[in-house]
Design a protein around this motif. Structure first.
Motif, mmCIF file in Angstrom:
data_model
loop_
_atom_site.group_PDB
_atom_site.id
_atom_site.type_symbol
_atom_site.label_atom_id
_atom_site.label_comp_id
_atom_site.label_asym_id
_atom_site.label_seq_id
_atom_site.Cartn_x
_atom_site.Cartn_y
_atom_site.Cartn_z
ATOM 1 N N ALA A 1 -13.181 6.198 7.381
ATOM 2 C CA ALA A 1 -12.435 6.488 7.928
ATOM 3 C C ALA A 1 -11.836 7.145 8.138
ATOM 4 N N GLU A 2 -12.041 8.326 9.328
ATOM 5 C CA GLU A 2 -11.186 9.143 9.116
ATOM 6 C C GLU A 2 -9.754 9.180 9.282
ATOM 7 N N ASN A 3 -9.191 10.515 9.088
ATOM 8 C CA ASN A 3 -7.403 10.612 10.312
ATOM 9 C C ASN A 3 -7.526 9.529 10.782
ATOM 10 N N THR A 4 -6.706 7.944 10.142
ATOM 11 C CA THR A 4 -6.271 7.476 10.914
ATOM 12 C C THR A 4 -4.888 6.940 11.253
ATOM 13 N N GLU A 5 -4.668 6.686 12.203
ATOM 14 C CA GLU A 5 -3.465 6.482 13.374
ATOM 15 C C GLU A 5 -2.007 6.134 12.247
ATOM 16 N N GLY B 1 0.861 -1.005 -0.197
ATOM 17 C CA GLY B 1 -0.157 -0.250 0.268
ATOM 18 C C GLY B 1 0.653 1.766 0.156
ATOM 19 N N LEU B 2 0.521 2.183 0.832
ATOM 20 C CA LEU B 2 1.524 3.289 0.954
ATOM 21 C C LEU B 2 2.415 3.518 2.240
ATOM 22 N N MET B 3 2.917 2.392 2.875
ATOM 23 C CA MET B 3 3.718 2.165 3.798
ATOM 24 C C MET B 3 5.133 3.070 2.966
ATOM 25 N N PHE B 4 6.039 3.255 4.012
ATOM 26 C CA PHE B 4 7.212 4.150 4.079
ATOM 27 C C PHE B 4 7.410 5.435 3.207
ATOM 28 N N ARG B 5 5.800 6.324 2.851
ATOM 29 C CA ARG B 5 5.758 7.351 2.210
ATOM 30 C C ARG B 5 6.044 8.299 3.432
ATOM 31 N N ARG B 6 6.622 8.841 2.896
ATOM 32 C CA ARG B 6 6.660 10.323 4.353
ATOM 33 C C ARG B 6 5.699 11.855 3.699
ATOM 34 N N SER B 7 5.277 11.529 2.545
ATOM 35 C CA SER B 7 4.437 12.584 2.453
ATOM 36 C C SER B 7 3.213 11.956 0.927
ATOM 37 N N LEU B 8 2.297 12.735 1.107
ATOM 38 C CA LEU B 8 1.998 12.414 -0.115
ATOM 39 C C LEU B 8 1.071 13.949 -0.706
ATOM 40 N N ASP C 1 -1.077 -0.823 14.226
ATOM 41 C CA ASP C 1 -1.573 -2.289 13.526
ATOM 42 C C ASP C 1 -3.293 -2.494 14.140
ATOM 43 N N LYS C 2 -3.869 -1.357 14.457
ATOM 44 C CA LYS C 2 -5.439 -1.727 14.603
ATOM 45 C C LYS C 2 -5.989 -2.032 13.157
ATOM 46 N N ILE C 3 -6.806 -2.698 13.773
ATOM 47 C CA ILE C 3 -7.795 -3.304 12.417
ATOM 48 C C ILE C 3 -8.896 -2.071 11.605
ATOM 49 N N ILE C 4 -8.749 -2.014 10.815
ATOM 50 C CA ILE C 4 -9.607 -0.767 10.384
ATOM 51 C C ILE C 4 -10.825 -1.747 9.089
ATOM 52 N N SER C 5 -12.155 -1.897 9.690
ATOM 53 C CA SER C 5 -12.906 -2.127 8.845
ATOM 54 C C SER C 5 -13.764 -1.676 8.414
ATOM 55 N N TRP D 1 -5.046 -2.377 8.000
ATOM 56 C CA TRP D 1 -3.853 -1.419 9.169
ATOM 57 C C TRP D 1 -3.539 -0.324 8.839
ATOM 58 N N MET D 2 -2.361 0.085 9.518
ATOM 59 C CA MET D 2 -1.511 0.920 9.138
ATOM 60 C C MET D 2 -0.196 1.711 9.591
#
Length: 158
Positions: free
Chosen positions: A112-116, A63-70, A120-124, A89-90
């Motif tokens: 799901a807004e403003n994810t942490e 996914g978008l892992m390891f990116r510092r900005s978008l 490892d919290k599950i976002i359903s 998850w994030m």
């Protein structure tokens, strides 16, 4: 062997490991080969985004892992090929995101807004969805995007 030679070899080995780790972290994140546009029709208008597709298991896992900005008006679209319950998850994601869960008919089921970050919290998905669209946190609120709004993208026409 003399102590000085051993210390030099240890320093060289540690330096090589640090350089390799730095390269792994700094290496550009692989993008999917396929890029598309995505439109969301909300009460405030039609919003157009450039998207990278995550269609393989490997792409969806990274996914978008390891990116510092978008950048704004950019996101990643995760295609699960059919409606199903989805969890995200994030882990290793340094940028807070809005996750927009999309049904195969193009309707937004949940946001799901403003994810942490780095969690490892599950976002359903909160029900069956075909795809998940990730954008920089705050985008949904800023553009007035809500559940029930319509998404148009080529994967939903397949």
């Amino acid at each position: 062997m003399r102590v000085g030679v051993i210390i030099k070899r240890l320093i060289c080995g540690v330096t090589a490991m640090v350089a390799a780790a730095a390269w792994l972290v700094a290496a550009p994140v692989a993008r999917s080969a396929e890029q598309q546009t995505l439109e969301i029709a909300s009460k405030s208008g039609v919003h157009v985004f450039a998207v990278d597709l995550a269609v393989t298991d490997e792409e969806r896992q990274r996914g978008l892992m390891f990116r510092r900005s978008l950048p704004e008006s950019y996101g990643m679209l995760f295609d699960f090929k059919r409606d199903q319950e989805v969890t995200m998850w994030m882990r290793n994601t340094y940028v807070s995101l809005d996750m927009i869960f999309i049904q195969s008919d193009g309707r937004i089921r949940r946001i799901a807004e403003n994810t942490e970050t780095e969690s490892d919290k599950i976002i359903s998905s909160g029900g069956p969805v075909r795809a998940v669209f990730e954008v920089v946190a705050g985008t949904a609120r800023k553009l007035g995007i809500e559940p029930g709004d319509r998404v148009a993208t080529p994967i939903l026409r397949r």
